[in-house]
Design an enzyme around this catalytic site. Structure first.
Site, PDB file in Angstrom:
ATOM      1  N   GLY A   1      -4.625   2.974  -1.366  1.00 31.61           N
ATOM      2  CA  GLY A   1      -5.567   3.264  -0.302  1.00 31.61           C
ATOM      3  C   GLY A   1      -4.969   4.219   0.702  1.00 31.61           C
ATOM      4  O   GLY A   1      -3.809   4.624   0.590  1.00 31.61           O
ATOM      5  N   ASP A   2      -5.760   4.581   1.696  1.00 29.84           N
ATOM      6  CA  ASP A   2      -5.261   5.455   2.758  1.00 29.84           C
ATOM      7  C   ASP A   2      -4.983   4.634   4.009  1.00 29.84           C
ATOM      8  O   ASP A   2      -5.234   3.429   4.058  1.00 29.84           O
ATOM      9  CB  ASP A   2      -6.241   6.592   3.041  1.00 29.84           C
ATOM     10  N   GLY A   3      -4.441   5.303   5.019  1.00 32.10           N
ATOM     11  CA  GLY A   3      -4.066   4.598   6.233  1.00 32.10           C
ATOM     12  C   GLY A   3      -5.251   4.019   6.977  1.00 32.10           C
ATOM     13  O   GLY A   3      -5.195   2.891   7.485  1.00 32.10           O
TER      14      GLY A   3
ATOM     15  N   LYS B   1       0.873  -1.177   0.000  1.00 33.37           N
ATOM     16  CA  LYS B   1       0.000   0.000   0.000  1.00 33.37           C
ATOM     17  C   LYS B   1       0.905   1.220   0.000  1.00 33.37           C
ATOM     18  O   LYS B   1       1.422   1.635   1.035  1.00 33.37           O
ATOM     19  CB  LYS B   1      -0.916   0.052   1.218  1.00 33.37           C
TER      20      LYS B   1
ATOM     21  N   CYS C   1      13.229  11.913   7.078  1.00 41.73           N
ATOM     22  CA  CYS C   1      13.200  11.618   8.509  1.00 41.73           C
ATOM     23  C   CYS C   1      14.591  11.677   9.129  1.00 41.73           C
ATOM     24  O   CYS C   1      14.727  11.872  10.333  1.00 41.73           O
ATOM     25  CB  CYS C   1      12.566  10.257   8.763  1.00 41.73           C
TER      26      CYS C   1
ATOM     27  N   GLU D   1       9.414  17.002  15.096  1.00 39.06           N
ATOM     28  CA  GLU D   1       9.827  16.852  13.700  1.00 39.06           C
ATOM     29  C   GLU D   1       8.985  17.776  12.820  1.00 39.06           C
ATOM     30  O   GLU D   1       7.753  17.691  12.805  1.00 39.06           O
ATOM     31  CB  GLU D   1       9.645  15.401  13.248  1.00 39.06           C
TER      32      GLU D   1
ATOM     33  N   GLY E   1      -8.013   3.069   5.735  1.00 41.70           N
ATOM     34  CA  GLY E   1      -8.631   1.997   4.967  1.00 41.70           C
ATOM     35  C   GLY E   1      -7.703   0.811   4.802  1.00 41.70           C
ATOM     36  O   GLY E   1      -7.583  -0.038   5.686  1.00 41.70           O
ATOM     37  N   VAL E   2      -7.015   0.759   3.663  1.00 40.74           N
ATOM     38  CA  VAL E   2      -6.172  -0.393   3.345  1.00 40.74           C
ATOM     39  C   VAL E   2      -5.058  -0.583   4.376  1.00 40.74           C
ATOM     40  O   VAL E   2      -4.718  -1.715   4.732  1.00 40.74           O
ATOM     41  CB  VAL E   2      -5.584  -0.246   1.923  1.00 40.74           C
ATOM     42  N   GLY E   3      -4.499   0.524   4.884  1.00 44.67           N
ATOM     43  CA  GLY E   3      -3.446   0.390   5.885  1.00 44.67           C
ATOM     44  C   GLY E   3      -3.919  -0.359   7.116  1.00 44.67           C
ATOM     45  O   GLY E   3      -3.260  -1.292   7.595  1.00 44.67           O
TER      46      GLY E   3
ATOM     47  N   GLU F   1       9.870   2.112  10.644  1.00 44.79           N
ATOM     48  CA  GLU F   1      10.876   3.145  10.374  1.00 44.79           C
ATOM     49  C   GLU F   1      10.117   4.465  10.433  1.00 44.79           C
ATOM     50  O   GLU F   1       9.309   4.765   9.551  1.00 44.79           O
ATOM     51  CB  GLU F   1      11.535   2.913   9.004  1.00 44.79           C
TER      52      GLU F   1
END
Length: 483
Positions: free
Chosen positions: A205-207, A174, A282, A382, A209-211, A249
């Site tokens: 997909g988005d987090g 994803k 990051c 951050e 949903g599919v995430g 990560e």
């Protein structure tokens, strides 16, 4: 406008079960550049089922054959490099020259390093001379869910999909919905390289949903995620119910320790590294800690370097930084700049608003704050934009204390001509990676952190081993291996 509503499942492109459109925005223009579809639970289930069905045959494929198939992905990359880079530039804002020189080449770089490391793996080996009939065996963990970000999209796909496939796992990717087109090209590379059906699958997909669906799916044995610390915590909670392995990560707030005996280019080199990719890394060295005796000169050099950095559209050639990825990110960075002003940090370069000459696009001025005090918001959190905080220190112990006083622990940096000091700091700094004097970590090293930066080890032999299970077998007859 690019229209790519389909998903790659079980070796072919297919339509989503319940189409739900999502517009991908070109951050240089603020205009839609593509339309994709976001997946549903049915789409996720189909992809996981395809991966599960393909797993026995792929896991049983000899490692040398898996390596041969995966290496053919590089042939597809070479044939379509220009297209690959142009898509990255359009969807996430990396300037085209940077996309060609740094973003896209992450795929051959990591793949080559993985293939070298893969040759050295002992799949079945004795425990030791004291137990010669006890075997340690390695086998793929199973079906894995890969969730990748938009800021270094090819880099993270290469660090997850390539070692997973080499290890004998089957995967469902994803990618970030903000930058999905490069991932869809990677799926085409896999298809044209002859990766067997079901070994690699892609569902956009988005987090939420599919995430989330991958994180909770009972047939997914592992989640490998790169993104924010907040999302990493949510994935860990979601995956706990099925006791998945979770490799994270996450974010960082890198400290860059600049001592009076650093080389003449140390400050300029550090500022350029901070502003690379518009600060959307990051491992960016976002906190510059400078020995007080050279602090004033360091500010002058930092300002001169930042002021020389040009800002431009992603499709323009030349050495410049592009925009942030979207309006949400732009608003967030502006909020941090305002927070720095409100809390009393001294703005010495850049600041609020777009650079001169820009009235559209998510462009940000390269920004530097001096006299930042430990505990200020811009020192703790951050920012993920081209904003650097400068902090003076009086001695080595103070520098280490400030550097380590953060919930993050991804990458720290040291600039010093004193080799003994460098060695001391390498052991004292609480980060998964410490880079000295601008030197590369080297081919085959891993990328990964400590604390709330996550504890994934991506790259080289470590990156492959993350996708392997180990097993102890007693009374194993090694003499039969050659039979």
């Amino acid at each position: 406008m690019i229209i790519r509503r389909e998903f790659y499942i079980n070796g072919s492109w297919c339509s989503p079960s319940r189409p739900r459109d999502f517009e991908v925005i070109n951050p240089s223009t603020e205009e839609p550049c593509a339309v994709i579809s976001l997946g549903s639970q049915e789409d996720t289930n189909s992809a996981v089922a395809a991966a599960k069905a393909a797993l026995p045959a792929w896991a049983a494929t000899p490692p040398s054959e898996r390596a041969r198939i995966v290496s053919r992905i590089l042939d597809q990359y070479e044939a379509r490099l220009a297209e690959y880079a142009s898509v990255i530039a359009m969807e996430m804002g990396a300037p085209i020259d940077f996309a060609l020189s740094d973003q896209a080449p992450c795929l051959p770089w990591h793949t080559g390093n993985f293939l070298k490391a893969f040759d050295k793996i002992e799949w079945i080996r004795p425990l030791g001379p004291h137990a010669r009939r006890v075997a340690v065996t390695l086998e793929p963990i199973g079906v894995v869910g890969l969730i990748t970000p938009w800021n270094w999209p090819v880099n993270q796909i290469a660090l997850k999909a390539i070692p997973a496939m080499l290890a004998g796992c089957c995967c469902v990717l994803k990618p970030s919905e903000e930058a999905p087109l490069n991932a869809m090209l990677f799926a085409e590379f896999c298809h044209d390289a002859g990766v067997p059906a079901g070994v690699f699958n892609l569902v956009n997909g988005d987090g939420e949903g599919v995430g989330s669906q991958l994180s909770t799916h009972p047939d997914v044995e592992m989640i490998s995620f790169t993104g924010s610390t907040r999302a990493g915590k949510a994935i860990t909670r979601a995956a706990a119910e099925t006791l998945k392995r979770v490799a994270l990560e996450l974010g960082g707030k890198g400290a860059n320790l600049v001592f009076a005996d650093a080389d003449e280019q140390a400050v300029a080199r550090s500022v350029r590294r901070m502003m690379e990719n518009c600060g959307q890394s990051c491992n960016a060295p976002s906190r510059m800690l400078v020995e007080r005796s050279v602090y004033a000169q360091a500010i002058e050099k930092a300002v001169a370097t930042a002021a020389s950095i040009k800002v431009g559209h992603a499709d323009e050639h030349g050495p410049h930084i592009g925009p942030l990825v979207n309006k949400r990110q732009w608003d967030q960075v502006q909020g941090y700049i305002q927070k720095g002003l409100d809390e009393g940090a001294r703005l010495v370069c850049g600041g609020l608003g777009r650079p001169e000459g820009f009235n559209r696009g998510y462009f940000v001025k390269p920004t530097i704050f001096a006299d930042v005090k430990p505990g200020m918001t811009i020192e703790r959190e951050e920012i993920f934009g081209p904003v650097m905080a400068m902090i003076p220190f009086d001695n080595e112990d103070e520098a280490v204390r400030v550097a380590n006083d953060t919930p993050y622990g991804l990458t720290d940096y040291v600039q010093t001509g004193d080799a003994l000091r460098a060695n001391r700091l390498a052991l004292k700094l609480k980060a998964g990676m410490v880079e000295m004097n601008g030197k590369s970590r080297g081919a085959g090293s891993f990328f990964g952190g400590m604390k709330q930066s996550g504890r994934a080890r991506e790259g080289g032999i470590w990156g492959i081993e993350e996708f392997l299970e180990s097993k102890i077998v007693s009374d194993y007859d090694f003499s039969l291996e050659d039979a």
